[in-house]
Design a protein around this motif. Structure first.
Motif: not given
Length: 275
Positions: A248-256, A269-270
């Motif tokens: 598992x792994x994680x990501x934050x995204x902001x298109x704008x 990775x976990x």
């Protein structure tokens, strides 16, 4: 965008902002998703009927597809174009009432148009009952509801087994409780403090999303969104009957804002073994 137009955008979103925390961002689409996407869809059809595509299960998202023809009366306009919108109001297991738009506003040629949209509700792993109704409003004060004649729309949620829980803490530690078993399920509890970047809003709503990525035994990468608006909630991942391990792994995204950041244990990775 002028100040007056910005203010108008905020005012038009206000009805759906009521208790909006915990609501997943709705994709900008004028029609329901194609069949076979894997996510169940609750269809509220123009003829007043309701149908379910797929199986609604706890710990997984469900799409809400509402045909605006069911609420035809509130269709106000102003100098900018359409000034109306429809939102779904819902309650999980008799809890807090939350709301999110099921219509979208698009601007073309200097005029606003309201189009059919799609809301997504991420159900917690222990969800058993989902209740909802729909509200149409415009700036002129028109108010109309679709409540199934006052009874509201109610759905029972399937409860597959959950055998393990992985918690990703704000202090960058991780704990696994229970046993990961083939054919079972894993609940992910993710603390959003681990990914504080990219937190901006768009038209009054959080414009960012945190996704959990995962794969079994080095296979295809899959993902699921773990936040609804500003709130991050537990999600459930089903484990194949022949799986040996999960990464598992994680990501934050902001298109704008064109911003993204990762939480992947520095690229390792976990990883958890499956019994």
């Amino acid at each position: 965008m002028t100040v007056s137009r910005m203010l108008r955008s905020v005012l038009m979103m206000a009805p759906a902002l009521i208790a909006a925390l915990g609501i997943a961002a709705a994709p900008a689409a004028a029609a329901p998703p194609p069949a076979g996407t894997g996510t169940p869809v609750l269809h509220f059809n123009a003829d007043g009927s309701t149908s379910i595509e797929g199986t609604i299960e706890s710990g997984h998202p469900v799409h809400i597809d509402f045909d605006p023809a069911r609420l035809p009366d509130c269709r106000g306009t102003d100098e900018y174009g359409d000034s109306w919108g429809i939102s779904v109001h819902y309650r999980i297991d008799g809890g807090e009432v939350r709301a999110y738009p099921v219509t979208e506003r698009v601007t073309a040629g200097g005029k606003d148009s309201t189009i059919r949209g799609l809301a997504t509700v991420q159900l917690r792993p222990d969800t058993r009952h989902l209740q909802m109704w729909f509200v149409a409003e415009d700036r002129a004060g028109c108010h109309e509801e679709d409540t199934d004649h006052g009874a509201t729309y109610r759905f029972d949620i399937a409860q597959p087994p959950v055998l393990a829980r992985a918690t990703y803490h704000a202090d960058w530690s991780e704990t696994l409780t229970g046993t990961l078993r083939k054919g079972g399920a894993l609940v992910i509890n993710y603390d959003p403090a681990r990914l504080p970047q990219c937190r901006t809003t768009y038209r009054g709503y959080p414009a960012w999303a945190i996704a959990a990525f995962y794969r079994f035994d080095g296979g295809p990468v899959q993902s699921t969104t773990v936040n609804q608006g500003a709130e991050v909630i537990p999600v459930r991942i089903d484990i194949p009957a022949n799986a040996q391990k999960i990464e598992t792994w994680f990501a934050i995204s902001n298109y704008h804002a064109q911003c993204s950041a990762y939480d992947s244990d520095y690229g390792r990775n976990y990883t958890f073994s499956i019994n």
